[in-house]
Design an enzyme around this catalytic site. Sequence first.
Site, PDB file in Angstrom:
ATOM      1  CE  LYS A 171     108.609  54.215  73.327  1.00  0.00           C
ATOM      2  NZ  LYS A 171     109.025  52.870  73.776  1.00  0.00           N
ATOM      3  CB  SER A 178     109.359  48.538  73.575  1.00  0.00           C
ATOM      4  OG  SER A 178     108.212  48.010  74.182  1.00  0.00           O
ATOM      5  CB  SER A 193     105.842  50.623  73.469  1.00  0.00           C
ATOM      6  OG  SER A 193     107.148  50.881  73.962  1.00  0.00           O
TER       7      SER A 193
END
EC number: 6.3.5.7
Length: 492
Positions: free
Chosen positions: A79, A178, A154
């Site tokens: 990420k 997330s 996210s």
Amino acid sequence: MTDLHRLSIRELAEGLSQAKFSSRELTEHYLQRIAKLDSQVKSYVTVTPEQAFAEADAADAALKAGNATALTGIPLAHKDIFCTKGIKTTAGSKILDNFISPYDATVVEKTKAAGLVTLGKVNMDEFAMGSTSESSYVGATSNPWALDRVPGGSSGGSAAAVAADLAPFATGTDTGGSIRQPASFCGLTGLKPTYGRVSRFGIIAYASSLDQAGPMARSAEDCAYLMNVIAGHDAKDSTSVKKEVDDYIANLNGTSVKGLRIGIPKQYFNVVGLDADVKARVEESLKKLEEMGATLVEIDLNMTEAYVPTYYLIAPAEASSNLSRYDGVRYGHRCENPADLMDLYKRSRSEGFGSEVQRRILIGTYALSAGYYDAYYVKAQKVRRLIQQDFLKAFENVDVIAAPSAPTTAYKIGANLSPTEMYLGDIYTLAVNLAGLPAINAPVGFDKDNLPVGLQLIGNYWSESQLLSIVHQYQQNTDWHTKRAAIAEENA
């Protein structure tokens, strides 16, 4: 070699150790898939072929010399919130669009030490603030199951990359859901560990008392492999806990589902906005666990209505403090030709931060301001303790707590949900972060539009092994985790 992306992490590790294929071949396979398919999914922000091949060659040398770890030579995606030395780290924001970190996050450092190969950095909501991955400065990522849908957020880029088989597994972070919500939207397994289990050093902070890193993959077994690498104490993170790390792989069959007490909070299944298909799939998965020997116990979680308002005071307050470092002076975006220092601050931040980030900074600054600090922030912290006590009381009578991971399946891209609608979509995940508990999402079926549905299991502190074990055994008796989106079936 055209179907390497269909292999599990265990099968990839076995194939590499038995020299059925090399790490370079495996890495090239994934890079070709990214080149061919990611223009549709848009999961990657930065692809790093040169570094990937260098790491793959080093892995092949280690495998040949007999110096390999269990995961040496297997690729993964990070990420874009994890600092990566020499690679751009943007956190999905314009304000960091030119930031190249001088060091690696501890999670990245650990994956490198284990011989894993970094394919690149994947997309996310700006500063991890959002549930759709649409607030990213580089644009929206698509859900591989339906390209007109969001992958969740996210950690949407992480979920989309794995669901499209553009990486075997990925790192994510979870501040209010997330990891679990995008795993639910994309049909994956995703684990949010206990706060303090995985180092936060080098993770670009959103809300420091809530952020936690974890693995995202197809199965509980795949997640366990990554947890074995990333879990553990780190002296560079003051909130990292000195506690012995389990062997998550060895413990995959360590929890007997027979006799397991699963708490069913009646408040969770009466939430306004809970989709009928989501509710049905979650109830079917609980029936399956019951058939496997678990006992379902109805429980009360009386603080449910307080989750959203409490979280959306504490998280923005911490964001307001954390994001004050982005001032256009030391690094990141700087406005052109500032008239003075105040103009530099104002325009750099106005130009650099997106609307959702600005909204949360304003909410947080208001909650921390003189005259409102006691009325809002301090009160929210007191309610946070009550939420934690609510869970601890429940765990006196049950082993784990079951819930949907999200009240709906994936939204349409551009649905333009109001902030309130988006925040209410986190109703099932926020409390886990407020209490610091571990929780896992497991895929349990599809809705009428063939979009994935996820079951969330919440455990008591340090019960990651138990959660992975329960889901692993469920996955031995079902095949939802093996289902693939059409785009994942394409050969590069």
